[in-house]
Design an enzyme around this catalytic site. Structure first.
Site, PDB file in Angstrom:
ATOM      1  N   SER A 102       4.280   4.044  -2.139  1.00  0.00           N
ATOM      2  CA  SER A 102       3.649   2.894  -1.488  1.00  0.00           C
ATOM      3  C   SER A 102       2.495   3.366  -0.613  1.00  0.00           C
ATOM      4  O   SER A 102       2.496   4.500  -0.142  1.00  0.00           O
ATOM      5  CB  SER A 102       4.687   2.136  -0.644  1.00  0.00           C
ATOM      6  N   ASP A 103       1.541   2.477  -0.417  1.00  0.00           N
ATOM      7  CA  ASP A 103       0.417   2.806   0.456  1.00  0.00           C
ATOM      8  C   ASP A 103      -0.120   1.509   1.060  1.00  0.00           C
ATOM      9  O   ASP A 103      -0.066   0.453   0.433  1.00  0.00           O
ATOM     10  CB  ASP A 103      -0.697   3.515  -0.315  1.00  0.00           C
TER      11      ASP A 103
END
Length: 199
Positions: A75-76
């Site tokens: 995730s980012d």
């Protein structure tokens, strides 16, 4: 067509973020954590949403290469102010500069999640955009907030799950956990697509 993953297939969170770990624990699935080794430098002209998607996928792929039998989540999050990416400030001075920029404006927090399983060839990425409207902030408010919260590891310096909520006028999202760093509605959707059983 991909082979379905059995519920016993290991789940790995490709992130060292304590916020993402805390969110993933809500799903009550056993998981381990591995730090992805990924260069997070934006590419020239890369839009914040594309940066978030690319990095989420790169993180999931990097960890999946080490754990090919596992289902890996990457995730980012990138704070998007009128197309300009605001990352983690890391210092008080940069955090203050970010808050000054965001004061009185709407910022879109682009939070991407990717799920990869090398063994089955599964790879999908999704993105949740959260629009956050900041109040017009006085200098002493920003200073007090930063001293109390020290949100230097948060994109855009806004820790909404803590004191940062006091800086805001409104939050608009269809996946409320996205702002904290992991869009759980989309994560569940991707994990089901990868073959995991939820709840």
């Amino acid at each position: 067509m991909h082979d379905f993953v059995s519920p016993q297939r290991p789940l790995v969170l490709g992130s060292t973020s304590p916020y993402r770990r805390e969110l993933l624990q809500r799903l009550r699935l056993p998981f381990s954590v591995l730090a992805p080794d990924v260069d997070e430098t934006p590419q020239p002209g890369e839009a914040p949403r594309e940066l978030a998607r690319r990095l989420a996928l790169a993180k999931a792929r990097a960890v999946a290469a080490q754990q090919p039998g596992a289902v890996v989540i990457g995730s980012d999050q990138v704070a998007d102010l009128a197309g300009h990416a605001l990352g983690k400030p890391h210092t008080h001075e940069r955090a203050l500069a970010q808050l000054r920029l965001m004061s009185g404006h709407s910022v879109v927090f682009q939070t991407a999640v990717a799920v990869v399983c090398q063994a089955t060839g599964f790879e999908q990425v999704d993105l949740a955009a959260v629009t956050v409207r900041f109040r017009s902030l006085a200098e002493d408010e920003m200073e007090r907030y930063l001293r109390a919260e020290q949100p230097y590891d948060c994109a855009g310096s806004a820790k909404s799950e803590g004191l940062g909520i006091s800086l805001l006028d409104a939050i608009d999202s269809d996946d409320p956990t996205a702002l904290v760093g992991l869009p759980l509605i989309r994560t569940c959707r991707l994990l089901r697509a990868a073959g995991l059983v939820l709840p």
